[in-house]
Write a protein that holds these residues in place. Structure first.
Motif, PDB file in Angstrom:
ATOM      1  N   ALA A 298       0.831  -1.205   0.000  1.00 11.49           N
ATOM      2  CA  ALA A 298       0.000   0.000   0.000  1.00 11.49           C
ATOM      3  C   ALA A 298       0.863   1.252   0.000  1.00 11.49           C
ATOM      4  CB  ALA A 298      -0.935  -0.015   1.207  1.00 11.49           C
ATOM      5  N   CYS A 299       1.980   1.216   0.732  1.00 10.14           N
ATOM      6  CA  CYS A 299       2.895   2.357   0.724  1.00 10.14           C
ATOM      7  C   CYS A 299       3.450   2.593  -0.676  1.00 10.14           C
ATOM      8  CB  CYS A 299       4.046   2.113   1.707  1.00 10.14           C
ATOM      9  SG  CYS A 299       3.626   2.332   3.444  1.00 10.14           S
ATOM     10  N   LEU A 300       3.867   1.523  -1.334  1.00  9.50           N
ATOM     11  CA  LEU A 300       4.416   1.657  -2.686  1.00  9.50           C
ATOM     12  C   LEU A 300       3.355   2.196  -3.644  1.00  9.50           C
ATOM     13  CD1 LEU A 300       6.487  -1.648  -2.879  1.00  9.50           C
ATOM     14  CD2 LEU A 300       7.415   0.677  -3.029  1.00  9.50           C
ATOM     15  N   ALA A 301       2.123   1.704  -3.518  1.00 10.49           N
ATOM     16  CA  ALA A 301       1.060   2.143  -4.417  1.00 10.49           C
ATOM     17  C   ALA A 301       0.687   3.602  -4.177  1.00 10.49           C
ATOM     18  CB  ALA A 301      -0.167   1.248  -4.250  1.00 10.49           C
ATOM     19  N   GLY A 302       0.793   4.070  -2.935  1.00 14.23           N
ATOM     20  CA  GLY A 302       0.371   5.424  -2.613  1.00 14.23           C
ATOM     21  C   GLY A 302       1.483   6.443  -2.581  1.00 14.23           C
ATOM     22  N   ARG A 303       2.719   6.029  -2.865  1.00 19.75           N
ATOM     23  CA  ARG A 303       3.852   6.949  -2.716  1.00 19.75           C
ATOM     24  C   ARG A 303       3.754   8.144  -3.656  1.00 19.75           C
ATOM     25  NH1 ARG A 303       8.541   8.301  -5.087  1.00 19.75           N
ATOM     26  NH2 ARG A 303       8.203   6.827  -6.781  1.00 19.75           N
ATOM     27  N   ALA A 304       3.394   7.930  -4.913  1.00 17.98           N
ATOM     28  CA  ALA A 304       3.371   9.035  -5.874  1.00 17.98           C
ATOM     29  C   ALA A 304       2.391  10.121  -5.430  1.00 17.98           C
ATOM     30  CB  ALA A 304       3.010   8.518  -7.264  1.00 17.98           C
ATOM     31  N   ALA A 305       1.197   9.720  -5.002  1.00 17.79           N
ATOM     32  CA  ALA A 305       0.211  10.699  -4.538  1.00 17.79           C
ATOM     33  C   ALA A 305       0.681  11.388  -3.266  1.00 17.79           C
ATOM     34  CB  ALA A 305      -1.135  10.013  -4.304  1.00 17.79           C
ATOM     35  N   PHE A 306       1.297  10.623  -2.364  1.00 17.72           N
ATOM     36  CA  PHE A 306       1.820  11.193  -1.122  1.00 17.72           C
ATOM     37  C   PHE A 306       2.903  12.220  -1.412  1.00 17.72           C
ATOM     38  CE2 PHE A 306       5.274  10.721   2.104  1.00 17.72           C
ATOM     39  CZ  PHE A 306       4.633  11.338   3.173  1.00 17.72           C
ATOM     40  N   ASP A 307       3.855  11.872  -2.299  1.00 18.30           N
ATOM     41  CA  ASP A 307       4.935  12.803  -2.631  1.00 18.30           C
ATOM     42  C   ASP A 307       4.397  14.081  -3.276  1.00 18.30           C
ATOM     43  OD1 ASP A 307       6.828  11.141  -1.591  1.00 18.30           O
ATOM     44  OD2 ASP A 307       7.560  10.384  -3.511  1.00 18.30           O
ATOM     45  N   LYS A 308       3.376  13.937  -4.121  1.00 17.80           N
ATOM     46  CA  LYS A 308       2.793  15.115  -4.762  1.00 17.80           C
ATOM     47  C   LYS A 308       2.145  16.017  -3.724  1.00 17.80           C
ATOM     48  CE  LYS A 308      -0.478  16.591  -8.319  1.00 17.80           C
ATOM     49  NZ  LYS A 308      -1.455  16.152  -9.351  1.00 17.80           N
TER      50      LYS A 308
END
Length: 379
Positions: A298-308
């Motif tokens: 879940a962390c890997l899947a959500g990283r791009a949105a989190f970083d943005k």
């Protein structure tokens, strides 16, 4: 004289309601998001019962909003004048609904809420039931300047008069009730007013608005390691340890760390912290964002949105260069900024952490050491 409340991270530009217990404001966050803000009045803030009702209503709004309601976005229930913030979203009820429970009498503030939503309608908020028409989409939605009153202004007078009458009656009722309570307190036992809302008790280990608190893993001076980039703290280095930040890790800092509590979190899913050296301007300014994940995938899947999200909030570049399969970084200049995002687990829980260290000229190694130490403490 009425003044605009000052809430860090938000600019309030239009007061929609001046109620005996609270004010309702429209404004924007520093990222440009339109918001609705409820701020207790001085009288409301001085009344423990009103504070408690706002606290209960805010917990319900954060953890269990109804379908047509927006969840609480940010709040400070211990401020001199407590406040609660939601987004302004078309067709959804925002922070203005928290006005109704404050006096312990549900349903008696519908006229006030209707007046607020009437003013919010041009900005896309929930329309008022029974309203004949919507504002012209091509017209300027903002209130007119101090000039001749338009026909729309004249149409608003019945609402204004209704609100004034309702608030006057409410104020008299509230004052009489308080006087009766005072006069009978020596005779009858004090019976607390009924709870405005009845949400389940919020666990003491929860951060508003709904992230479980975590226990920090103590900082450790481990063996030398390969950094993400740049310099690291050498063994035996004289440094300070940043603690008690409600983060699952501690980290080294070159000077006594100063926590800037003025930075308001914008997200109901992410914790934001700012630590700096305390000088003006700060020699080292560290921004941290933290989000829980159910697992590593879940962390890997959500990283791009989190970083943005967090890089936009902090107005910095997002980390794009991979250090390994769970770590990314980026370096920029003018001012020197080292950013990193990292996936890690601590005490059986998974986390995404983002960090941006901004350094004054000559302090670039300090920024590298702090980011590298966060990476070490979470690896």
């Amino acid at each position: 004289m009425n003044t605009t409340p000052e809430i860090s991270g938000y600019e309030l530009d239009q007061r929609l309601l001046d109620h005996p217990l609270a004010e309702i404001w429209r404004g924007r966050s520093f990222t440009g998001m339109e918001v609705v803000v409820l701020v207790l009045s001085t009288a409301g803030a001085d009344d423990p019962a009103v504070r408690d009702r706002l606290s209960q209503a805010s917990r319900s709004a954060a953890l269990g909003p109804q379908h047509e309601e927006l969840p609480l976005w940010a709040a400070n229930l211990t401020a001199t004048r407590p406040y609660a913030v939601t987004q302004l979203v078309p067709g959804r009820s925002g922070a203005e609904r928290l006005l109704d429970p404050l006096d312990g009498l549900l349903g008696n503030d519908e006229e006030s809420l209707t007046a607020v939503r009437q003013q919010l309608a041009p900005y896309g908020a929930a329309p008022i039931a029974g309203e004949a028409s919507q504002p012209d989409a091509g017209a300027d939605a903002r209130p007119p300047s101090n000039g001749a009153a338009s026909s729309a202004d004249r149409k608003k007078w019945p609402y204004v008069v209704a609100v004034v009458v309702v608030l006057a009656v409410f104020s008299i009722t509230y004052s009489v009730g308080a006087a009766i309570k005072s006069a009978t307190s020596d005779v009858d036992p004090v019976v607390p007013p009924p709870a405005a809302v009845s949400p389940g008790a919020m666990p003491t280990g929860v951060l508003s608005p709904g992230i479980d608190k975590m226990t920090s893993v103590p900082w450790s001076r481990s063996k030398p390691f390969a950094p993400v980039v740049g310099a690291i703290y050498p063994l035996g280095a004289d440094l300070q340890v940043a603690r008690q930040l409600d983060l699952p890790f501690e980290f080294g800092f070159p000077q006594p760390p100063v926590l800037d509590e003025k930075l308001a979190a914008e997200s109901s899913t992410t914790i934001y912290r700012r630590v700096h050296t305390g000088t003006t301007p700060a020699g080292l300014d560290l921004r941290i964002a933290l989000r829980p994940c159910t697992d590593q995938a879940a962390c890997l899947a959500g990283r791009a949105a989190f970083d943005k999200e967090w890089s936009t909030t902090y107005k910095t570049a997002a980390p794009t260069t991979p250090r390994n399969s769970t770590t990314w970084y980026a370096v920029s200049s003018k001012p020197y900024t080292l950013v990193m995002s990292h996936i890690f687990s601590s005490q059986g829980r998974w986390w995404l952490v983002g960090a941006a260290a901004v350094a004054a000229p000559g302090e670039e190694p300090a920024a590298q050491k702090v980011i590298n130490d966060i990476w070490r403490q979470t690896s």
